[in-house]
Design a protein around this motif. Structure first.
Motif, PDB file in Angstrom:
ATOM      1  N   LEU A 245       0.812  -1.215   0.000  1.00  0.00           N
ATOM      2  CA  LEU A 245       0.000   0.000   0.000  1.00  0.00           C
ATOM      3  C   LEU A 245       0.847   1.268   0.000  1.00  0.00           C
ATOM      4  O   LEU A 245       0.300   2.370  -0.021  1.00  0.00           O
TER       5      LEU A 245
ATOM      6  N   LEU B 264       2.493   2.663   2.324  1.00  0.00           N
ATOM      7  CA  LEU B 264       1.980   3.482   3.422  1.00  0.00           C
ATOM      8  C   LEU B 264       2.997   4.492   3.959  1.00  0.00           C
ATOM      9  O   LEU B 264       2.619   5.517   4.518  1.00  0.00           O
TER      10      LEU B 264
ATOM     11  N   GLN C  10      -9.321   1.614   8.916  1.00  0.00           N
ATOM     12  CA  GLN C  10      -8.864   2.388   7.768  1.00  0.00           C
ATOM     13  C   GLN C  10      -7.922   1.551   6.901  1.00  0.00           C
ATOM     14  O   GLN C  10      -8.053   1.513   5.672  1.00  0.00           O
ATOM     15  N   THR C  11      -7.016   0.844   7.562  1.00  0.00           N
ATOM     16  CA  THR C  11      -6.095  -0.024   6.821  1.00  0.00           C
ATOM     17  C   THR C  11      -6.846  -1.194   6.199  1.00  0.00           C
ATOM     18  O   THR C  11      -6.562  -1.597   5.063  1.00  0.00           O
TER      19      THR C  11
ATOM     20  N   GLN D  96      -8.451  -0.198   3.043  1.00  0.00           N
ATOM     21  CA  GLN D  96      -7.481  -0.114   1.958  1.00  0.00           C
ATOM     22  C   GLN D  96      -7.152  -1.495   1.399  1.00  0.00           C
ATOM     23  O   GLN D  96      -6.976  -1.669   0.197  1.00  0.00           O
TER      24      GLN D  96
ATOM     25  N   ARG E 258      -7.994  -3.232  -2.617  1.00  0.00           N
ATOM     26  CA  ARG E 258      -6.953  -3.655  -3.569  1.00  0.00           C
ATOM     27  C   ARG E 258      -7.513  -4.611  -4.615  1.00  0.00           C
ATOM     28  O   ARG E 258      -8.332  -5.452  -4.291  1.00  0.00           O
TER      29      ARG E 258
END
Length: 218
Positions: free
Chosen positions: A171, A173, A210-211, A214, A218
């Motif tokens: 990601l 991040l 939140q993660t 994400q 994907r």
């Protein structure tokens, strides 16, 4: 012992002994396998742990399954990081809320030190940052003073760390912020310090979900 257990496992899985069949006695098995009785006992214990056989008091050892139960740690290693994260939300949010109610001065010191360690690791590799990040989460879980929660977290920590290293890179991040998530972690620590269980749970839930969102995107 491993060879003896494997030979017995093969005889069970290939149908030599069906479910419900009583295994021969230790002396007979020892002669058949060419090992001592103590080795047979260890082998049977291993098969019992795998869920293949069951000892019944005064009756003997019986076959109860022809396929091994998959080891929990193996299932975790094979699990998708999204599945692990969903469980992580359930475990860690509850732990954060309990930590806010139960934390001691020593717990707070450990949590503060872990937060400082996470910040210090921001300049390191992804693996170092992930290790420091999970150390902070482990300190929060420990502050909940619930051995079952601690055990659950400890069990899936290795697979979580491996997955997080891949996740952070996947990601991207830390591309714009090497100390990704610092504000949320600081909010979590502050809520625990002031004993605000609701805020602690909310801060951690927001970060993890939140993660997770994400990941699902994907």
């Amino acid at each position: 012992m491993e060879q003896a257990a494997e030979r017995l496992r093969e005889q069970i899985t290939d149908g030599t002994w069906d479910i419900g069949t009583k295994l021969p006695g230790e002396t007979t098995l020892a002669k058949t396998l060419g090992v001592g009785r103590s080795t047979v006992r260890e082998a049977i214990r291993a098969l019992a742990g795998a869920g293949l056989v069951q000892a019944r008091q005064g009756a003997g050892v019986f076959v109860v399954a022809t396929r091994s139960e998959q080891d929990w740690s193996i299932r975790l290693r094979q699990a998708a990081i999204t599945d692990v994260y969903e469980v992580r939300v359930l475990v860690e949010v509850a732990a954060a809320e309990l930590a806010a109610r139960r934390r001691t001065d020593d717990d707070l010191a450990a949590i503060d030190a872990a937060l400082a360690g996470r910040r210090a690791a921001a300049g390191g590799t992804t693996a170092e940052f992930v290790e420091a990040d999970t150390a902070l989460h482990a300190a929060v879980v420990a502050a909940a003073h619930n051995p079952v929660l601690t055990g659950l977290f400890t069990e899936f920590l290795p697979v979580l760390q491996r997955g997080l290293v891949d996740l952070v890179d996947l990601l991207d991040l830390r591309a714009d912020d090497p100390n990704h998530g610092d504000a949320g972690h600081a909010e979590l620590v502050a809520a625990i310090a002031r004993g605000d269980a609701e805020a602690a749970g909310r801060a951690l839930r927001d970060e993890l979900e939140q993660t997770l969102a994400q990941l699902h995107a994907r």
